[in-house]
Design a protein around this motif. Sequence first.
Motif, short mmCIF file in Angstrom:
data_model
loop_
_atom_site.label_atom_id
_atom_site.label_comp_id
_atom_site.label_asym_id
_atom_site.label_seq_id
_atom_site.Cartn_x
_atom_site.Cartn_y
_atom_site.Cartn_z
N THR A 53 42.63 76.15 141.75
CA THR A 53 41.23 76.16 141.35
C THR A 53 40.58 74.84 141.72
O THR A 53 41.26 73.85 142.05
N VAL A 54 39.28 74.82 141.65
CA VAL A 54 38.55 73.58 141.94
C VAL A 54 38.97 72.48 140.97
O VAL A 54 39.15 71.32 141.37
N GLU A 55 39.16 72.83 139.69
CA GLU A 55 39.54 71.82 138.70
C GLU A 55 40.90 71.23 139.01
O GLU A 55 41.12 70.02 138.91
N GLN A 56 41.86 72.09 139.39
CA GLN A 56 43.18 71.60 139.74
C GLN A 56 43.13 70.70 140.97
O GLN A 56 43.76 69.65 141.02
N ALA A 57 42.38 71.13 141.97
CA ALA A 57 42.27 70.34 143.20
C ALA A 57 41.63 68.99 142.92
O ALA A 57 42.04 67.96 143.47
N ARG A 58 40.63 68.98 142.05
CA ARG A 58 39.98 67.71 141.70
C ARG A 58 40.98 66.77 141.02
O ARG A 58 41.03 65.57 141.31
N GLY A 59 41.78 67.32 140.12
CA GLY A 59 42.79 66.50 139.46
C GLY A 59 43.80 65.94 140.44
O GLY A 59 44.17 64.76 140.37
N THR A 60 44.25 66.78 141.37
CA THR A 60 45.20 66.31 142.38
C THR A 60 44.59 65.21 143.23
O THR A 60 45.24 64.21 143.55
N LEU A 61 43.33 65.37 143.60
CA LEU A 61 42.64 64.37 144.42
C LEU A 61 42.51 63.05 143.68
O LEU A 61 42.79 61.97 144.24
N ALA A 87 37.26 60.68 150.22
CA ALA A 87 37.19 61.59 151.37
C ALA A 87 38.47 61.59 152.20
O ALA A 87 39.00 62.66 152.53
N PRO A 88 39.02 60.43 152.57
CA PRO A 88 40.25 60.47 153.37
C PRO A 88 41.44 61.07 152.62
O PRO A 88 42.28 61.74 153.22
N GLN A 89 41.51 60.85 151.31
CA GLN A 89 42.61 61.46 150.55
C GLN A 89 42.44 62.97 150.47
O GLN A 89 43.43 63.71 150.51
N TRP A 90 41.20 63.43 150.37
CA TRP A 90 40.98 64.87 150.37
C TRP A 90 41.38 65.47 151.72
O TRP A 90 42.03 66.53 151.78
N ASP A 91 41.03 64.80 152.81
CA ASP A 91 41.43 65.29 154.13
C ASP A 91 42.96 65.37 154.24
O ASP A 91 43.50 66.33 154.81
N ARG A 92 43.64 64.37 153.69
CA ARG A 92 45.10 64.38 153.74
C ARG A 92 45.66 65.55 152.94
O ARG A 92 46.58 66.26 153.39
N LEU A 93 45.12 65.79 151.75
CA LEU A 93 45.61 66.88 150.91
C LEU A 93 45.38 68.24 151.58
O LEU A 93 46.25 69.12 151.52
N VAL A 94 44.24 68.41 152.22
CA VAL A 94 43.95 69.69 152.89
C VAL A 94 44.92 69.89 154.06
O VAL A 94 45.37 71.01 154.32
N PHE A 115 31.85 68.47 145.12
CA PHE A 115 33.23 68.34 144.66
C PHE A 115 33.71 66.90 144.84
O PHE A 115 34.29 66.30 143.92
N LEU A 116 33.47 66.32 146.00
CA LEU A 116 33.90 64.95 146.25
C LEU A 116 33.16 63.97 145.34
O LEU A 116 33.75 63.01 144.84
N ARG A 117 31.90 64.22 145.09
CA ARG A 117 31.13 63.34 144.19
C ARG A 117 31.66 63.44 142.75
O ARG A 117 31.69 62.45 142.03
N SER A 118 32.07 64.64 142.35
CA SER A 118 32.59 64.79 140.99
C SER A 118 33.91 64.05 140.83
O SER A 118 34.21 63.50 139.76
N ALA A 119 34.73 64.02 141.89
CA ALA A 119 35.97 63.25 141.84
C ALA A 119 35.66 61.76 141.74
O ALA A 119 36.30 61.02 140.97
N ALA A 120 34.66 61.31 142.49
CA ALA A 120 34.28 59.89 142.42
C ALA A 120 33.77 59.53 141.02
O ALA A 120 34.02 58.43 140.52
N ALA A 121 33.10 60.47 140.36
CA ALA A 121 32.60 60.21 139.01
C ALA A 121 33.76 60.03 138.03
O ALA A 121 33.69 59.19 137.12
N LEU A 122 34.82 60.81 138.19
CA LEU A 122 35.99 60.64 137.33
C LEU A 122 36.63 59.27 137.55
O LEU A 122 37.14 58.65 136.60
N LEU A 123 36.61 58.80 138.77
CA LEU A 123 37.17 57.49 139.05
C LEU A 123 36.35 56.39 138.38
O LEU A 123 36.89 55.36 137.96
N GLU A 124 35.05 56.60 138.26
CA GLU A 124 34.23 55.65 137.51
C GLU A 124 34.69 55.58 136.06
O GLU A 124 34.71 54.51 135.44
N GLY A 125 35.07 56.73 135.51
CA GLY A 125 35.60 56.75 134.15
C GLY A 125 36.89 55.95 134.05
O GLY A 125 37.13 55.27 133.03
N TYR A 126 37.71 56.00 135.09
CA TYR A 126 38.94 55.21 135.08
C TYR A 126 38.63 53.72 134.95
O TYR A 126 39.26 53.00 134.15
#
Length: 304
Positions: A53-61, A87-94, A115-126
């Motif tokens: 799912t998108v949520e799982q993929a986001r977590g993996t990224l 972006a480069p990590q997503w390309d690697r995962l794909v 999707f990529l922006r939402s992953a970046a937002a989670l990293l801001e939380g980190y």
Amino acid sequence: MTAEPVIIQQSSAGVEVPATVRASLSPSRAADFKTCPLLYRLRSIDRLPERPTVEQARGTLVHAVLERLFDLPAAGRTPQAAGDLVAPQWDRLVTEQPELADLFEGAAPEAAGEFLRSAAALLEGYFTVEDPRRLEPAEREALISAVVDDELLIRGYLDRLDVAPDGALRVVDYKTGGAPREAFEARALFQLKFYALVLWRTRGVVPRVLRLLYLRDAEVCDYTPDAEELARFERTVVALWRAIEQATERQDFRPRPSRLCDWCNHQAHCPSFGGTPPPFPVGAVAAGPQPDARSAPSAPGADE
């Protein structure tokens, strides 16, 4: 009950394990059985495919970015650097998991970018809860394992292990879902106790802190185990495995409906949703030792 360190070596034939070991268990598969015996069966015995799912993929990224972030010099571990890794990590995962490319098939053109922006937002939380410039993890994405009860190999992947100058251990797990809710927090702590047990049995040290970092809501949950608790937990894990073996012998894995059913991929095979499980595999046995692979969480709050 006895336990001893296990060194798993890769060979052309797969993973080598001690001759006495006849079964293996990871925290995610153990949690599956605790959550729903039928889910354990469909994943571990029938091994039915699950569409990510998108949520799982986001977590993996996000996990991939945080792992690579610590490859950078300490001063370079900034929010901007983390964002640049998305972006480069997503390309690697794909490239490694081509099925991820189908996530946005038929979606709006802007879906992949969002999707990529939402992953970046989670990293801001980190970065709200930790400053990686002040950390030097001892291990990242590390496979750890131990044998308990002489015959059961328990193993799993740590997101991160920190070791203090005095030798104290801190196990850190990144969660990309929301702030702790009772069902998910209990599952997450089960996972961390699993890791704590392995570390205690292999290194002789009870981790000082088990830490959950909830990135979306920028919250930290710390838990301090002790040796007595881990000894009880070890007995729980062994009892759980024996229950799995008994269910396998009887071919009796019943569904256990809960709120987690909302994220299950297997409702079509579940009697609770009008489905029918596939025929039980001929000669099936509870999962024995097999090569480990780092996999994405299968539902919010899932482990490994």
